[in-house]
Write an enzyme that holds these catalytic residues in place. Structure first.
Site, short mmCIF file in Angstrom:
data_model
loop_
_atom_site.label_atom_id
_atom_site.label_comp_id
_atom_site.label_asym_id
_atom_site.label_seq_id
_atom_site.Cartn_x
_atom_site.Cartn_y
_atom_site.Cartn_z
N ASP A 51 1.36 -1.42 -0.11
CA ASP A 51 0.19 0.14 0.33
C ASP A 51 1.11 1.19 0.18
O ASP A 51 0.67 2.25 -0.40
CB ASP A 51 -0.78 -0.05 1.60
N SER A 52 2.08 0.92 -0.01
CA SER A 52 3.22 2.29 -0.56
C SER A 52 2.54 2.50 -1.74
O SER A 52 3.15 4.46 -1.71
CB SER A 52 4.16 2.28 -0.45
N ASP A 90 -0.85 -6.21 -0.31
CA ASP A 90 -1.25 -5.11 1.78
C ASP A 90 -2.37 -5.26 1.17
O ASP A 90 -3.33 -4.62 0.84
CB ASP A 90 -0.52 -4.29 1.57
N LYS A 120 -0.71 -9.32 3.31
CA LYS A 120 0.07 -9.31 4.31
C LYS A 120 -1.70 -7.55 5.09
O LYS A 120 -1.55 -6.78 4.22
CB LYS A 120 1.16 -8.19 3.68
N GLU A 122 -0.93 -5.14 8.91
CA GLU A 122 -0.15 -4.75 9.80
C GLU A 122 -0.46 -5.41 11.44
O GLU A 122 -1.80 -4.80 11.31
CB GLU A 122 -0.34 -3.00 9.38
N GLU A 185 10.04 -3.17 10.12
CA GLU A 185 10.76 -1.88 9.21
C GLU A 185 10.99 -1.26 11.21
O GLU A 185 10.22 -0.89 12.01
CB GLU A 185 9.00 -1.43 9.20
#
Ligand code: KIV
Length: 268
Positions: A51-52, A90, A120, A122, A185
């Site tokens: 999602d970057s 993501d 993925k 978070e 990260e």
């Protein structure tokens, strides 16, 4: 002579195998068909549709506005391009935090509509119960702890995460819930090394030092394409921004002086 250069596709089980054998896992982000195809052909093990894309594709300051629909759109293109790389997509902000049922639905849509291999999400202890439900639904999950950009408003900025006890507890909670790998990260190298040694699934570092089981970079950072902000942990392997500027200037000059197109580039 023709040689069959087809690679054996990187499989879910290879994450654990690589860790056990001490082989580093290579991961890069991808958002579109053309770039994903190039990275895949170059031999990357895993492509992450991160999602970057909220920052490096959409030009926003955070990833918070990225929607599930946008992630589905990009993940489908990347999956179609990937012949051997394992594609992880993501889940974006607010597509899994509301409830475990919401997470299973979002993750299920991702797998059904894009052909990616895993999702993925978070968070550590706080999302472990959700991760367990998604894994129980048959969907492989990659975890992501340390600096979690979707929580940037709570964290108060993009900061290195140094709470060793919490990070270890998060990693263990995710492993217990069934993740097959964990992104670390912006975690100090020493803590990342301890987590890597303490858990049986591979760690994939970004700003987490050299001792993780694998590394990931945001591809436009790695290629020197995105110039907005360069974190300390980025190494640029090319300067594509400069290449684009120079080649565009050359094209503009050729058009303006009637050097492009020439006879060979025209139809009779
Ligand atoms: O969104 C992303 O690209 C990521 C990587 C930075 C790990 O989560």
């Amino acid at each position: 002579m023709t040689t069959n250069l087809a690679r054996v596709p990187f499989a879910l089980a290879d994450f654990g195998r690589y860790k056990r054998e001490g082989t580093k896992i290579t991961v890069l982000t991808a958002y579109d068909y053309t770039t994903a195809g190039l990275l895949d052909a170059a031999g990357v093990d895993c492509l992450l549709v991160g999602d970057s894309l909220g920052t490096v594709v959409q030009g926003r300051e955070t990833t918070l506005r990225v929607t599930l629909g946008q992630m589905l759109y990009h993940a489908e293109m990347v999956s179609r391009a990937a012949k051997a790389a394992f594609v992880v997509a993501d889940l974006p902000f607010l597509s899994y935090q509301v409830s475990a049922a919401q997470a299973v639905r979002s993750a299920g849509r991702m797998l059904k509509q894009t052909d990616c291999r895993a999702i993925k999400l978070e968070g550590g202890q706080t999302v472990a119960a959700t991760v367990r439900k998604v894994v129980q639904a048959g969907i492989p999950v990659m975890g992501h702890i340390g600096l979690t950009p979707q929580s940037v408003r709570r964290i108060g900025g993009y900061k290195v995460q140094r709470d060793e006890e919490q990070l270890l507890a998060d990693a263990h909670a995710l492993v217990e819930a069934g993740v097959f790998a964990i992104v670390l990260e912006c975690v100090p190298s020493g803590i990342a090394a301890k987590i890597t040694a303490a858990i049986e699934v591979p760690t994939i570092g970004i700003g987490a030092g050299p001792d993780c089981d694998g590394q990931v970079l945001v591809t436009p950072d790695m290629l020197g394409l995105f110039e907005g902000f360069q974190p300390k942990f980025v190494r640029r392997y090319a300067n594509l921004a400069e290449t684009i500027r120079e080649s565009t200037a050359a094209y503009l000059a050729d058009v303006r002086t009637s050097k492009f197109p020439d006879a060979g580039e025209s139809f009779r």
